[in-house]
Design a protein around this motif. Sequence first.
Motif, short mmCIF file in Angstrom:
data_model
loop_
_atom_site.label_atom_id
_atom_site.label_comp_id
_atom_site.label_asym_id
_atom_site.label_seq_id
_atom_site.Cartn_x
_atom_site.Cartn_y
_atom_site.Cartn_z
N VAL A 245 0.87 -1.17 0.00
CA VAL A 245 0.00 0.00 0.00
C VAL A 245 0.91 1.22 0.00
O VAL A 245 1.80 1.33 0.85
N ASN A 246 0.70 2.09 -0.97
CA ASN A 246 1.57 3.26 -1.15
C ASN A 246 3.04 2.86 -1.27
O ASN A 246 3.94 3.55 -0.79
N GLY A 247 3.28 1.69 -1.88
CA GLY A 247 4.64 1.23 -2.13
C GLY A 247 5.32 0.53 -0.96
O GLY A 247 6.48 0.17 -1.06
N ILE A 248 4.59 0.30 0.15
CA ILE A 248 5.18 -0.28 1.36
C ILE A 248 4.46 -1.59 1.71
O ILE A 248 3.23 -1.66 1.71
N ILE A 249 5.24 -2.63 2.04
CA ILE A 249 4.68 -3.91 2.48
C ILE A 249 4.64 -3.90 4.01
O ILE A 249 5.66 -3.67 4.66
N SER A 250 3.49 -4.19 4.59
CA SER A 250 3.36 -4.20 6.06
C SER A 250 4.13 -5.37 6.66
O SER A 250 4.40 -6.37 6.00
N SER A 251 4.43 -5.26 7.94
CA SER A 251 5.16 -6.34 8.63
C SER A 251 4.34 -7.62 8.66
O SER A 251 4.89 -8.72 8.54
N THR A 252 3.04 -7.52 8.81
CA THR A 252 2.17 -8.71 8.82
C THR A 252 2.25 -9.44 7.49
O THR A 252 2.37 -10.68 7.46
N ILE A 253 2.19 -8.71 6.40
CA ILE A 253 2.23 -9.34 5.07
C ILE A 253 3.63 -9.90 4.82
O ILE A 253 3.77 -10.97 4.22
N THR B 92 5.64 1.63 -9.55
CA THR B 92 5.12 3.00 -9.57
C THR B 92 5.80 3.89 -8.54
O THR B 92 6.12 5.04 -8.81
N TYR B 93 6.02 3.38 -7.34
CA TYR B 93 6.59 4.18 -6.26
C TYR B 93 8.12 4.09 -6.18
O TYR B 93 8.74 4.77 -5.37
N GLY B 94 8.72 3.19 -6.97
CA GLY B 94 10.17 3.04 -6.95
C GLY B 94 10.71 2.38 -5.69
O GLY B 94 11.89 2.51 -5.39
N SER B 95 9.86 1.68 -4.97
CA SER B 95 10.26 1.12 -3.67
C SER B 95 10.33 -0.41 -3.66
O SER B 95 10.74 -1.00 -2.65
N LEU C 278 -9.08 -6.88 -2.81
CA LEU C 278 -9.64 -5.56 -2.56
C LEU C 278 -8.97 -4.99 -1.32
O LEU C 278 -9.34 -5.33 -0.20
N GLU C 279 -7.96 -4.18 -1.53
CA GLU C 279 -7.20 -3.57 -0.45
C GLU C 279 -7.47 -2.06 -0.42
O GLU C 279 -8.37 -1.58 -1.10
N GLU C 280 -6.67 -1.33 0.32
CA GLU C 280 -6.85 0.10 0.50
C GLU C 280 -6.78 0.90 -0.79
O GLU C 280 -7.40 1.95 -0.90
N GLU C 281 -6.02 0.43 -1.77
CA GLU C 281 -5.90 1.16 -3.03
C GLU C 281 -7.00 0.78 -4.01
O GLU C 281 -7.00 1.24 -5.15
N GLY C 282 -7.94 -0.06 -3.58
CA GLY C 282 -9.06 -0.43 -4.43
C GLY C 282 -8.75 -1.60 -5.34
O GLY C 282 -7.66 -2.17 -5.31
N MET C 283 -9.75 -1.93 -6.17
CA MET C 283 -9.61 -3.02 -7.13
C MET C 283 -10.40 -2.66 -8.37
O MET C 283 -11.51 -2.14 -8.28
N CYS C 284 -9.85 -2.95 -9.51
CA CYS C 284 -10.54 -2.70 -10.78
C CYS C 284 -11.70 -3.69 -10.90
O CYS C 284 -11.51 -4.90 -10.82
N SER C 285 -12.91 -3.17 -11.09
CA SER C 285 -14.09 -4.04 -11.15
C SER C 285 -14.04 -5.00 -12.33
O SER C 285 -14.60 -6.10 -12.25
#
Length: 169
Positions: free
Chosen positions: A40-48, A68-71, A130-137
């Motif tokens: 999310v926003n180019g960052i992977i959470s510790s849980t994931i 996209t975020y270069g991360s 379907l995460e925080e950045e949405g999902m293409c229908s």
Amino acid sequence: MYNVYGKLKEGDVVINIEVPGRCLYSIENVVFDYNGTIAVNGIISSTIREKIALLCEMVNVYVLTADTYGSAAKECEDLNVRLMTFPRDDAGDYKAKIVSNLGGNNTICFGNGYNDRKMFEVSKISVAVLEEEGMCSNLLSVSDILVKSIEDGINLLLKPNRLIATLRK
């Protein structure tokens, strides 16, 4: 062309899941879209990160991204995944070609975007996330499963009775 970082495991790695009324799924490869799916926003959470690490002990794990975020390289450097980056144009074609080359019949794909459609069409199982950045229908029409989070998606493999319950006839 695309760039590849990381290495694969040696030897047989597979998750076998028998789904009543369907078939035996032998999954050797797990393919994740990066942005909007595992990050999310180019960052992977510790849980994931922890969940992906568990999967890496079981199968080959790939992360595909136009970054996209270069991360992506920094975020994936401590994970035992194969990161594959490619240009932003025609991302869907790159993803589909990679999954086809891996062997779509033994691959499960996770994604959230329009450019994931083609890889979903060539994979054995496809999971729309379907995460925080949405999902293409439009992704729903080519997906086998819809999950409300990537954690739920990864748990389909870590707790296979969930996948069996979802896909059985």
